[in-house]
Design an enzyme around this catalytic site. Structure first.
Site, short mmCIF file in Angstrom:
data_model
loop_
_atom_site.label_atom_id
_atom_site.label_comp_id
_atom_site.label_asym_id
_atom_site.label_seq_id
_atom_site.Cartn_x
_atom_site.Cartn_y
_atom_site.Cartn_z
N THR A 81 -2.27 11.30 5.38
CA THR A 81 -1.83 12.63 4.98
C THR A 81 -3.04 13.55 4.87
O THR A 81 -3.04 14.69 5.32
CB THR A 81 -1.09 12.56 3.63
OG1 THR A 81 -0.03 11.60 3.74
CG2 THR A 81 -0.51 13.91 3.27
N GLY A 108 -8.81 7.66 -5.45
CA GLY A 108 -7.58 7.06 -4.96
C GLY A 108 -7.73 5.56 -4.77
O GLY A 108 -8.77 5.08 -4.27
N ALA A 109 -6.70 4.82 -5.16
CA ALA A 109 -6.75 3.36 -5.05
C ALA A 109 -7.00 2.91 -3.62
O ALA A 109 -7.71 1.93 -3.38
CB ALA A 109 -5.44 2.76 -5.57
N ASP A 110 -6.44 3.63 -2.65
CA ASP A 110 -6.61 3.23 -1.25
C ASP A 110 -8.08 3.31 -0.83
O ASP A 110 -8.56 2.47 -0.07
CB ASP A 110 -5.74 4.08 -0.33
CG ASP A 110 -5.94 5.59 -0.52
OD1 ASP A 110 -6.49 6.01 -1.56
OD2 ASP A 110 -5.54 6.36 0.38
N ASP A 161 0.87 -1.19 0.00
CA ASP A 161 0.00 0.00 0.00
C ASP A 161 0.90 1.23 0.00
O ASP A 161 1.48 1.58 1.02
CB ASP A 161 -0.91 -0.02 1.23
CG ASP A 161 -1.66 1.29 1.43
OD1 ASP A 161 -1.88 2.00 0.43
OD2 ASP A 161 -2.02 1.59 2.58
N THR A 177 2.47 9.29 2.64
CA THR A 177 3.43 9.43 3.74
C THR A 177 4.27 8.18 3.92
O THR A 177 5.49 8.27 4.13
CB THR A 177 2.68 9.75 5.05
OG1 THR A 177 1.92 10.94 4.87
CG2 THR A 177 3.66 9.95 6.19
N ASN A 178 3.66 7.00 3.88
CA ASN A 178 4.36 5.74 4.09
C ASN A 178 3.98 4.72 3.03
O ASN A 178 2.89 4.77 2.46
CB ASN A 178 4.03 5.16 5.47
CG ASN A 178 4.59 5.98 6.60
OD1 ASN A 178 5.80 6.16 6.71
ND2 ASN A 178 3.73 6.48 7.47
N VAL A 179 4.91 3.78 2.80
CA VAL A 179 4.62 2.59 2.02
C VAL A 179 4.50 1.44 3.00
O VAL A 179 5.43 1.18 3.78
CB VAL A 179 5.72 2.28 0.98
CG1 VAL A 179 5.26 1.15 0.05
CG2 VAL A 179 6.08 3.51 0.17
#
Length: 262
Positions: free
Chosen positions: A135, A109-111, A6, A10-12
């Site tokens: 974010t 967004g995919a998320d 994912d 901010t983070n992967v």
């Protein structure tokens, strides 16, 4: 095993998912679109070894990203170090499998789509609001049949705090944490900032949730996710459940449901 990735702003987040669909390990690294496949591999290799796994244990990779520039290096990571062509969430053969009932489905967004898939598996047959603290803080309405029906986007609490610090020369940089008491009348600058940021954000959540529930007009389950969801978990009236791994679980579900299931 499946490696679910994912890639947020901010983070992967990386997760190992076993054959039953359960997440058995999870790791995160700061998002940097310049990070090469080789750098990812060195970092990930060490973490796999520390947990008693090896690269050959990974037989599939699925990626969801809201940072298009970072996707190429993640695909190279999969090809070069795992010998696998990564599946990309939302692209064949892993199309969403849910209706995106918004004006611009391609811009979603995919998320958020993946969260909708996971939310439907957790709370089928009822309307859902998914709040994702990242974010940005997103509020998404998922219908009884799992359709994505729209939502809203607010600045994330970190963005709000950074804006306050950067724009006001006399204000210090502070950590994001709940104030030590329920009082909203602070006696010093740091305390007042904590109150303003924290309870101001609680007010934002309460306000948007109240308006969304009134507009939906039916029973709703509220699911919170994202790294900062735990900050507000003590306010039990806000959420019905907190699922920190919602996006990763959605990716695992999406992989399991891909066309042909092979």
């Amino acid at each position: 095993m499946l490696l679910a990735v994912d890639n947020g702003n901010t983070n992967v987040k990386f997760a190992l998912v076993d054959d039953s669909g359960e997440i058995i390990q999870r790791w995160r690294i700061a998002t940097d679109a310049r990070r090469t496949a080789d750098e990812y591999a060195v970092w990930l290799d060490q973490l796999l070894q520390m947990e008693g796994h090896k690269r050959s244990d990974i037989t599939a990779v699925i990626i969801a990203t809201v940072v298009p520039r970072a996707l190429h290096n993640l695909q190279v990571l999969s090809q070069k170090y795992f010998g696998i062509d990564a599946l990309i969430a939302g692209r064949e053969p892993v199309s969403w499998g849910i209706a995106l009932k918004v004006d611009e489905p391609r811009a979603l967004g995919a998320d958020r789509a993946v969260n909708a898939i996971a939310a439907q598996s957790l709370e089928p047959g009822i309307d859902k609001i998914v709040i994702s603290f990242g974010t940005a803080t997103t509020f998404d309405h998922i219908g009884t049949d799992g359709s994505y029906l729209g939502g809203s986007i607010a600045p994330g609490i970190n963005l709000s705090l950074d804006a306050l610090y950067n724009a006001a020369a006399m204000l210090p940089r502070i950590a994001i944490e709940p104030p030590p008491s329920q009082s909203v009348i602070g006696r010093d600058t740091v305390g007042q900032m904590q109150i303003g940021i924290y309870f101001g954000y609680v007010g934002l959540i309460e306000g948007l949730l109240g308006r969304m529930k009134a507009e939906i007009g039916r029973p709703v389950k509220v699911i919170a996710t994202g790294g900062l969801a735990a900050l507000f978990q003590q306010h039990s009236h806000l959420f019905d459940r907190v699922e920190p791994d919602l996006t990763l679980r959605g990716l695992a579900k999406l992989y399991a449901n891909r066309e042909g299931g092979a």
